[in-house]
Design a protein around this motif. Structure first.
Motif, PDB file in Angstrom:
ATOM      1  N   GLY A  28      16.633 -15.514  32.926  1.00 46.98           N
ATOM      2  CA  GLY A  28      15.683 -16.050  33.896  1.00 46.98           C
ATOM      3  C   GLY A  28      14.373 -15.278  33.865  1.00 46.98           C
ATOM      4  N   ASP A  29      14.468 -13.953  33.751  1.00 50.06           N
ATOM      5  CA  ASP A  29      13.255 -13.142  33.648  1.00 50.06           C
ATOM      6  C   ASP A  29      12.506 -13.437  32.356  1.00 50.06           C
ATOM      7  N   VAL A  30      13.246 -13.588  31.264  1.00 50.06           N
ATOM      8  CA  VAL A  30      12.601 -13.914  29.982  1.00 50.06           C
ATOM      9  C   VAL A  30      11.854 -15.231  30.089  1.00 50.06           C
ATOM     10  N   TYR A  81       3.038  -8.190  29.244  1.00 46.98           N
ATOM     11  CA  TYR A  81       2.881  -8.727  30.593  1.00 46.98           C
ATOM     12  C   TYR A  81       4.166  -9.419  31.029  1.00 46.98           C
ATOM     13  N   LEU A  82       4.761  -8.918  32.114  1.00 46.39           N
ATOM     14  CA  LEU A  82       6.002  -9.496  32.612  1.00 46.39           C
ATOM     15  C   LEU A  82       5.859 -10.084  34.007  1.00 46.39           C
ATOM     16  N   GLY A  83       4.858  -9.662  34.766  1.00 39.08           N
ATOM     17  CA  GLY A  83       4.667 -10.215  36.100  1.00 39.08           C
ATOM     18  C   GLY A  83       3.294  -9.882  36.644  1.00 39.08           C
ATOM     19  N   ALA A  84       2.839 -10.672  37.608  1.00 36.19           N
ATOM     20  CA  ALA A  84       1.534 -10.420  38.235  1.00 36.19           C
ATOM     21  C   ALA A  84       1.505 -11.042  39.622  1.00 36.19           C
ATOM     22  N   ARG A  85       0.719 -10.408  40.497  1.00 33.50           N
ATOM     23  CA  ARG A  85       0.479 -10.941  41.841  1.00 33.50           C
ATOM     24  C   ARG A  85      -0.935 -10.606  42.253  1.00 33.50           C
ATOM     25  N   VAL A 154      13.668  -7.325  30.353  1.00 33.39           N
ATOM     26  CA  VAL A 154      13.056  -7.975  29.195  1.00 33.39           C
ATOM     27  C   VAL A 154      12.482  -6.888  28.297  1.00 33.39           C
ATOM     28  N   HIS A 155      12.613  -7.058  26.995  1.00 34.57           N
ATOM     29  CA  HIS A 155      11.992  -6.192  25.991  1.00 34.57           C
ATOM     30  C   HIS A 155      12.716  -4.855  25.881  1.00 34.57           C
ATOM     31  N   ARG A 156      12.716  -4.050  26.949  1.00 36.76           N
ATOM     32  CA  ARG A 156      13.495  -2.819  26.949  1.00 36.76           C
ATOM     33  C   ARG A 156      13.824  -2.443  28.400  1.00 36.76           C
ATOM     34  N   PHE A 180      -0.399  -6.026  38.116  1.00 40.47           N
ATOM     35  CA  PHE A 180       0.309  -6.433  36.904  1.00 40.47           C
ATOM     36  C   PHE A 180       1.495  -5.487  36.702  1.00 40.47           C
ATOM     37  N   VAL A 181       2.631  -6.044  36.323  1.00 40.78           N
ATOM     38  CA  VAL A 181       3.766  -5.211  35.928  1.00 40.78           C
ATOM     39  C   VAL A 181       4.201  -5.624  34.536  1.00 40.78           C
ATOM     40  N   GLY A 182       4.645  -4.644  33.785  1.00 39.23           N
ATOM     41  CA  GLY A 182       5.085  -4.900  32.419  1.00 39.23           C
ATOM     42  C   GLY A 182       5.439  -3.587  31.758  1.00 39.23           C
ATOM     43  N   LEU A 183       5.228  -3.522  30.467  1.00 39.95           N
ATOM     44  CA  LEU A 183       5.578  -2.330  29.703  1.00 39.95           C
ATOM     45  C   LEU A 183       4.481  -2.028  28.690  1.00 39.95           C
TER      46      LEU A 183
END
Length: 376
Positions: A28-30, A81-85, A154-156, A180-183
């Motif tokens: 779901g996250d992917v 980029y995995l999420g943003a608000r 996701v990713h790692r 922004f959240v991600g890695l």
């Protein structure tokens, strides 16, 4: 269960059901991250445009340009980029902030932050408000890098990186922020400091404030210390903290000993502790004992650790000690350093002390240590 005669186990949640639920959540996250990737990239593009359009002068303009360059660097395949608000700060009629009012979201979250219950910087699932921690950071730089509360599926695996960008109103005061959240990608960690916007400027300012003679031995040492500092810490550490730490490590080069340096998370969720020990004293057993001492001193837990070795006479371990905000102890670092130094002492060290304190003459001490100092 029926074959073993233990039918009650059928009511328990089976490992396969838990595994299936975990796979569904990860996929779901992917799906959310992939579907919303173009929108997140477009949001970053609009944010960069807003930052560049801010009317500033002098040093503020130079920092604005460096922040914009950093965001453009992230956009150029240095951030997953995995999420943003987007948030807007609640304001009163007189223009003051309304800290008890929920932050307003003018649009739905993107990617893994589609779920409004998924927090970024807090543990509570209550609606986000302009908390005391965030209010104290309104005067912080325009762009802030931190660790989020969200674990990546996701990713790692690991806590996602958080990049917050302030937005400003007509009155020049912060009016909201884009999160922004991600890695960070592997390239973001591998590039030399001089090629990474924002931290390159921070490092240059630290070197200038350290007053080391350009080209001198100390200047080269300081540059090496900063170049090899944990990259996450370079992003998250303030300029003042980084200067004090770099000068502290520099002094250790000439007199290697146990030293601890702490950076407390501004949202009070963890402490980053850098432990330096003489390289010949370091082993994995000492790392484990030191980690246990740190966890006990904070009343927390060792969330992660990263040993590092170089050609200097020092070994370094980068500990992340997690704890509950507002519910943890404040360590006595001098006492901790003494405890870790004692734990780093070898059997040979203690044997040498015993011989020296035995009442023998200096010649006899030298003879005993020469024959037996390394014999056991």
């Amino acid at each position: 269960a029926s074959m073993s005669g233990k039918s009650s186990t059928a009511a328990r949640t089976s490992p396969s059901a838990a595994l299936l639920e975990g796979v569904r959540a990860a996929l779901g996250d992917v799906r959310a991250a992939v579907d919303d990737f173009p929108d997140m990239l477009a949001l970053m593009g609009r944010t960069i445009t807003e930052v560049k359009a801010l009317a500033l002068t002098g040093k503020e303009a130079a920092r604005r340009d460096e922040d914009a360059a950093f965001l453009a660097w992230l956009k150029d395949e240095h951030f997953v980029y995995l999420g943003a608000r987007v948030y807007e700060y609640p304001r009163l009629a007189n223009g003051d902030y309304a800290p008890e009012e929920p932050l307003y979201q003018p649009q739905d979250g993107l990617g893994v932050l589609r779920d409004p219950a998924r927090t970024v910087l807090r543990r509570s699932s209550e609606p986000a408000v302009l908390s005391a921690q965030i209010r104290t950071r309104l005067a912080d730089p325009m762009v802030v890098v931190a660790k989020s509360n969200v674990r990546s599926r996701v990713h790692r695996r690991g806590y996602m990186d958080y990049v917050g960008v302030k937005r400003y109103g007509a009155d020049g005061k912060p009016s909201g922020e884009v999160r922004f959240v991600g890695l960070f990608t592997s390239e973001a960690y591998d590039q030399p400091v001089a090629e990474v916007p924002m931290i390159r400027a921070k490092v240059e300012r630290v070197l200038a404030r350290a007053h080391a003679m350009p080209g001198s031995h100390n200047a080269k040492r300081l540059k090496n210390i900063l170049e090899n500092h944990p990259r996450d810490e370079l992003f998250q550490t303030t300029e003042d903290e980084l200067k004090d730490l770099a000068l502290g490590v520099l002094h250790l080069y000439d007199r290697p000993r146990v030293r601890l340096f702490e950076r407390r998370d501004p949202y009070d969720r963890f402490a980053a502790v850098l432990m330096y020990v003489p390289r010949e004293r370091y082993d994995s057993g000492l790392r484990a004992r030191a980690g246990a001492m740190l966890a006990e001193a904070y009343g927390g837990r060792v969330s992660a650790y990263y040993p590092y070795f170089s050609d200097t006479p020092l070994a370094r371990v980068y500990f992340i000690i997690g704890f509950t905000p507002g519910d943890h102890r404040v360590p006595n670092f001098k006492a901790l350093e003494a405890q870790i130094a004692a734990a780093a002492r070898t059997w040979e060290d203690r044997f040498s002390d015993a011989v020296r304190l035995s009442g023998r003459s200096s010649d006899q001490v030298a003879d005993v240590l020469a024959r037996y100092g390394q014999a056991f």
